[in-house]
Every structure is written in C-alpha cells, then in structure tokens.
Design an enzyme around this catalytic site. Sequence first.
Site, PDB file in Angstrom:
ATOM      1  N   SER A  12       0.588   0.104  -1.988  1.00 48.62           N
ATOM      2  CA  SER A  12       1.468   0.269  -0.829  1.00 48.62           C
ATOM      3  C   SER A  12       2.886  -0.074  -1.234  1.00 48.62           C
ATOM      4  O   SER A  12       3.161  -1.197  -1.685  1.00 48.62           O
ATOM      5  CB  SER A  12       1.035  -0.653   0.314  1.00 48.62           C
ATOM      6  OG  SER A  12       2.100  -0.740   1.249  1.00 48.62           O
ATOM      7  N   HIS A  37       0.529   4.824  -1.250  1.00 54.94           N
ATOM      8  CA  HIS A  37       0.354   4.547   0.174  1.00 54.94           C
ATOM      9  C   HIS A  37       1.706   4.180   0.799  1.00 54.94           C
ATOM     10  O   HIS A  37       2.413   3.301   0.308  1.00 54.94           O
ATOM     11  CB  HIS A  37      -0.639   3.389   0.330  1.00 54.94           C
ATOM     12  CG  HIS A  37      -1.034   3.078   1.736  1.00 54.94           C
ATOM     13  ND1 HIS A  37      -1.985   3.806   2.431  1.00 54.94           N
ATOM     14  CD2 HIS A  37      -0.634   2.103   2.581  1.00 54.94           C
ATOM     15  CE1 HIS A  37      -2.150   3.279   3.631  1.00 54.94           C
ATOM     16  NE2 HIS A  37      -1.334   2.254   3.763  1.00 54.94           N
ATOM     17  N   ASP A  39       3.679   3.049   4.188  1.00 53.91           N
ATOM     18  CA  ASP A  39       3.481   2.396   5.490  1.00 53.91           C
ATOM     19  C   ASP A  39       4.676   2.603   6.403  1.00 53.91           C
ATOM     20  O   ASP A  39       5.762   2.064   6.166  1.00 53.91           O
ATOM     21  CB  ASP A  39       3.247   0.894   5.286  1.00 53.91           C
ATOM     22  CG  ASP A  39       1.856   0.601   4.749  1.00 53.91           C
ATOM     23  OD1 ASP A  39       0.879   1.096   5.358  1.00 53.91           O
ATOM     24  OD2 ASP A  39       1.736  -0.107   3.734  1.00 53.91           O
ATOM     25  N   MET A  41       6.288   1.960  10.019  1.00 55.25           N
ATOM     26  CA  MET A  41       6.164   1.027  11.155  1.00 55.25           C
ATOM     27  C   MET A  41       7.349   1.192  12.099  1.00 55.25           C
ATOM     28  O   MET A  41       8.474   1.414  11.648  1.00 55.25           O
ATOM     29  CB  MET A  41       6.133  -0.406  10.634  1.00 55.25           C
ATOM     30  CG  MET A  41       5.045  -0.654   9.612  1.00 55.25           C
ATOM     31  SD  MET A  41       4.988  -2.390   9.159  1.00 55.25           S
ATOM     32  CE  MET A  41       3.708  -2.327   7.882  1.00 55.25           C
ATOM     33  N   HIS A  70       0.612   6.300   6.230  1.00 55.36           N
ATOM     34  CA  HIS A  70      -0.074   5.513   7.261  1.00 55.36           C
ATOM     35  C   HIS A  70       0.919   5.247   8.387  1.00 55.36           C
ATOM     36  O   HIS A  70       1.854   4.466   8.228  1.00 55.36           O
ATOM     37  CB  HIS A  70      -0.550   4.194   6.611  1.00 55.36           C
ATOM     38  CG  HIS A  70      -1.197   3.235   7.547  1.00 55.36           C
ATOM     39  ND1 HIS A  70      -1.456   1.916   7.199  1.00 55.36           N
ATOM     40  CD2 HIS A  70      -1.655   3.380   8.811  1.00 55.36           C
ATOM     41  CE1 HIS A  70      -2.045   1.308   8.203  1.00 55.36           C
ATOM     42  NE2 HIS A  70      -2.162   2.157   9.203  1.00 55.36           N
ATOM     43  N   MET A  72       2.032   3.685  11.677  1.00 54.64           N
ATOM     44  CA  MET A  72       1.813   2.611  12.658  1.00 54.64           C
ATOM     45  C   MET A  72       2.908   2.750  13.697  1.00 54.64           C
ATOM     46  O   MET A  72       3.815   1.920  13.791  1.00 54.64           O
ATOM     47  CB  MET A  72       1.855   1.252  11.939  1.00 54.64           C
ATOM     48  CG  MET A  72       0.632   1.029  11.052  1.00 54.64           C
ATOM     49  SD  MET A  72       0.881  -0.223   9.784  1.00 54.64           S
ATOM     50  CE  MET A  72       1.552   0.817   8.479  1.00 54.64           C
ATOM     51  N   MET A 141      -8.755  -1.260   8.614  1.00 49.40           N
ATOM     52  CA  MET A 141      -7.739  -2.288   8.393  1.00 49.40           C
ATOM     53  C   MET A 141      -8.441  -3.634   8.222  1.00 49.40           C
ATOM     54  O   MET A 141      -9.198  -4.058   9.110  1.00 49.40           O
ATOM     55  CB  MET A 141      -6.780  -2.374   9.590  1.00 49.40           C
ATOM     56  CG  MET A 141      -5.941  -1.142   9.864  1.00 49.40           C
ATOM     57  SD  MET A 141      -4.829  -0.652   8.535  1.00 49.40           S
ATOM     58  CE  MET A 141      -3.876  -2.138   8.249  1.00 49.40           C
ATOM     59  N   ASP A 177      -7.457  -1.230   3.863  1.00 46.34           N
ATOM     60  CA  ASP A 177      -6.037  -1.559   3.847  1.00 46.34           C
ATOM     61  C   ASP A 177      -5.828  -2.984   4.338  1.00 46.34           C
ATOM     62  O   ASP A 177      -6.047  -3.280   5.510  1.00 46.34           O
ATOM     63  CB  ASP A 177      -5.268  -0.562   4.731  1.00 46.34           C
ATOM     64  CG  ASP A 177      -3.771  -0.681   4.588  1.00 46.34           C
ATOM     65  OD1 ASP A 177      -3.300  -1.507   3.792  1.00 46.34           O
ATOM     66  OD2 ASP A 177      -3.066   0.076   5.291  1.00 46.34           O
TER      67      ASP A 177
END
Length: 235
Positions: A12, A37, A39, A41, A70, A72, A141, A177
């Site tokens: 990540s 990966h 992330d 957010m 990913h 979020m 998760m 994850d």
Amino acid sequence: MTFDRSIKIAPSILSADFANFGAEIQAIEAQGCDWVHVDVMDGHFVPNLTFGPPLCKAIRPHIKTVMDVHLMISPVDLFIEAFAEAGADIISVHPEAGAHTHRTLQAIRAAGARPGLAINPGTGLDSIAYLLDLVDIVCIMTVNPGFGGQKFIHSQIDKVRALRAMIGDRPIHIEIDGGVTPETAPLVVAAGADVLVAGSAVFKGGSVANPAPYGENIRAIRAAAEAARQADRAA
Ligand code: DX5
Ligand code: ZN
C-alpha cells in the site's frame, strides 16, 4: 490479468513517501511486489484524507503490474468513471458506504475496471451474499480502515474462512488489508486468502535511495505465506 490463487503481495502506497510516488512504485516493483495497492480516503467515510483521480492518473504510468484501487469514500458512484479513466485495474468499494452497492459494482464493470468489495471488520458476509456474482475480488479488512500501521484484528480470520467457503469455485480473489506481517500472513493464507496488502510491513526500513529492505520485507511476507500454503497441502 489472468485469474489464479497464487500468493500476491500488494504494497500500500499509503506508507510510501508522498512526495515521491513514482520512484517509490518503481522501487517496490523492482523489489518484487505483484500488485500496487492505492488507498483513497475522503475524510468522511474514514477519518483520514489521501488523494483522488488526478493522483491516480499521474502514478499510473509508473505501475507495470496491477493498479488495485481501494475506495474508502462515500458517496462513491460519482467518482467511478474518473478512477476507471485514471487507469485503475481493480476498483474496490465498501458496501457500508452506500445503499446501492449492486449498482455501483455494475458501474465499475461498465467503466472497464474489475469490481471489488471491501468489508469492514464489523460487517458480516450476509451483506455481500447477493453481490458475489458481480465481483472479481473481496477484500477483508483486518483493521478499521483509515490508517496504516494498525494492529491486525484476529477475529477476521474466521470471516476469511467463511468467505472462502462461500466463494466455492468462483474466480474471486480474497484480499487481506491491514496489519499484514510475516506473523499474520500465514493465518489468513491458511484460511483461504491469496492477495496480501501490506503498507508499513513493506516500506519499513527502506527508501527510494535504499530500496533493498523493501525486497527483504516482501520476501519475508511471501515466504511466510507460502509456508502456510505448503503446510495446508501436506495436511
Ligand atoms: C487502511 C488501508 C490499508 C493500509 C494498510 O485503511 O486500507 O491499505 O494502508 O497498512 P498496514 O499494512 O500498515 O496495516
Ligand atoms: Zn487498502
């Protein structure tokens, strides 16, 4: 991307140097990672803010493997097209983030990316039972999403095992994850996981100027995971 259940290590970039993403990605790929990966957010669905589609687009040319995004964020539908256009190979969303996950997954496929579901530690598998035929990957998760470097939540191992049984013969990856280390990787691999996201455990001790620790960290996680597979086969 062809489907197989071989162990894949997906660092990540949340744990990378944010001022140097291109070089960080080149370094982890040169050191043997399988996927990258990413992330995303929004400071709303999770209590942290990272980056959006323009950053994904900027780093895309540096990724030779698989760009695993990913999300979020909530609401998410508005942004699917932009992340697909930015070059995401996989786009995973949280069923907790909206009421119409079925529609969102269809939109991801229509936009040309592979749809995935990411499941919070407090969420059961019931919520995804009717979504499984729409996805290429389910991410369990093993921390509450929002931050790198948190402690692995052991109660999720049973969930991985249950998910593996639910998936049966479907070509769906099981990704883990949060808090993945050489100590925790074997536990989830034995339960059925094949993709291991790791932020702090990959980037610790290394840098773009000194990338060898990235390789050592990736190999340590992979070796522990492969050993769990071998033990499983022998049993
Ligand atoms: C958490 C992120 C993870 C995180 C993992 O919200 O989804 O990808 O970066 O970091 P580590 O491996 O440090 O727990
Ligand atoms: Zn993640």
